[in-house]
Design a protein around this motif. Structure first.
Motif, mmCIF file in Angstrom:
data_model
loop_
_atom_site.group_PDB
_atom_site.id
_atom_site.type_symbol
_atom_site.label_atom_id
_atom_site.label_comp_id
_atom_site.label_asym_id
_atom_site.label_seq_id
_atom_site.Cartn_x
_atom_site.Cartn_y
_atom_site.Cartn_z
ATOM 1 N N PHE A 119 -6.193 -4.556 1.501
ATOM 2 C CA PHE A 119 -5.324 -5.716 1.697
ATOM 3 C C PHE A 119 -4.038 -5.532 0.882
ATOM 4 C CE2 PHE A 119 -3.436 -9.716 0.689
ATOM 5 C CZ PHE A 119 -3.620 -10.523 1.795
ATOM 6 N N TRP A 123 -0.331 -5.615 2.353
ATOM 7 C CA TRP A 123 0.546 -6.714 1.948
ATOM 8 C C TRP A 123 1.825 -6.196 1.289
ATOM 9 C CZ3 TRP A 123 -0.091 -11.769 3.155
ATOM 10 C CH2 TRP A 123 0.689 -12.719 2.494
ATOM 11 N N TYR A 130 1.901 -6.869 9.839
ATOM 12 C CA TYR A 130 1.099 -6.790 8.619
ATOM 13 C C TYR A 130 0.359 -8.087 8.316
ATOM 14 C CZ TYR A 130 4.173 -9.564 5.571
ATOM 15 O OH TYR A 130 4.873 -10.578 4.980
ATOM 16 N N ALA A 134 -3.447 -8.287 7.513
ATOM 17 C CA ALA A 134 -3.851 -8.849 6.220
ATOM 18 C C ALA A 134 -4.807 -10.015 6.416
ATOM 19 C CB ALA A 134 -2.622 -9.296 5.439
#
Length: 265
Positions: A119, A123, A130, A134
């Motif tokens: 993650f 991020w 994204y 995420a």
């Protein structure tokens, strides 16, 4: 734990922080309008949630639901390192809290940490789409915490009930009776009935019907079978009885599931 109400929840991460605290780090006292899920990987901090003090250290997970009053200070000689997620649910009107204690110990698995690291990479690098990626990774993290919590709650389920459940799932189209299920685990039918309901919250018959109806719904949604064919393949010899049971479990008749398939197709 009631699992159904968490199935529909989709988290939307507002803020993610790889928090490596300075000795004077603090969170100022305030009411939060998001959920805070923080994984402590080093050091120590004192959190105050709705006036109650919690000391957290490496390996702990802290969860603070939306609407809580939050405050925190790290230990100057052991500054905290944590991964913090501030999130809401995608449905604006939904503010369902997760069924976690404020501080949970011994749930930081390698799998969860791998998801957190992935993650963080997504991020911070912000590739195309994204936020979607995420969101999926964070949902996996929440799923693992929920699944682990549920398994702990059901860890003491009687193995005889587990054996009966497995038998039902494997052979739901067959003519299953409480007497045959009781013989399977060497119990009196009345005792098995009471034990099964105590452990699962439902009767053997209701459980069998739910398994049959769930499979019937999948068959009807997939198409290729009439209602009467599905009823027979799922252990119902009487179509009218099947329709009544299906409607009592799902809230709508089996014909609706078939029509939805025709509409979608």
């Amino acid at each position: 734990m009631e699992t159904d109400k968490y199935e529909r929840l989709v988290p939307d991460v507002q803020l993610f922080v790889d928090r490596r605290c300075f000795p004077d780090w603090e969170i100022v006292k305030q009411r939060i309008r998001f959920h805070d899920l923080t994984f402590i990987v080093g050091g120590k901090s004192n959190y105050f949630v709705n006036g109650e003090k919690f000391t957290v250290e490496a390996g702990d997970i802290i969860y603070i639901p939306s609407g809580s009053i939050r405050e925190a200070h790290t230990f100057k000689d052991q500054p905290m390192h944590s991964f913090a997620f501030n999130f809401t649910w995608l449905e604006p009107s939904d503010d369902t809290p997760l069924p976690f204690q404020t501080v949970t110990k011994n749930r930081m698995t390698t799998e969860i940490m791998d998801y957190i690291k992935e993650f963080a990479h997504v991020w911070m690098s912000k590739p195309p789409f994204y936020r979607m990626q995420a969101r999926g990774l964070f949902q996996l993290i929440v799923h693992r915490l929920l699944a682990n919590s549920y398994r702990r709650q059901t860890a003491h389920q009687d193995p005889r009930v587990n054996k009966v459940i497995k038998h039902i799932v494997d052979r739901y189209p067959e003519d299953l009776t409480i007497g045959e299920l009781a013989k399977l685990v060497h119990l009196h039918p009345v005792y098995l009935g009471k034990l099964f309901k105590q452990q699962t919250g439902t009767s053997c018959k209701a459980y069998i019907n739910r398994i049959r109806v769930n499979n019937a719904e999948m068959m009807l949604s997939a198409g290729g079978f009439t209602v009467s064919e599905v009823a027979e393949r799922c252990g119902f010899q009487d179509v009218a009885y099947f329709s009544n049971v299906f409607k009592s479990v799902k809230g709508y008749p089996p014909s609706i599931a078939a029509k939805l398939r025709e509409t979608d197709g």
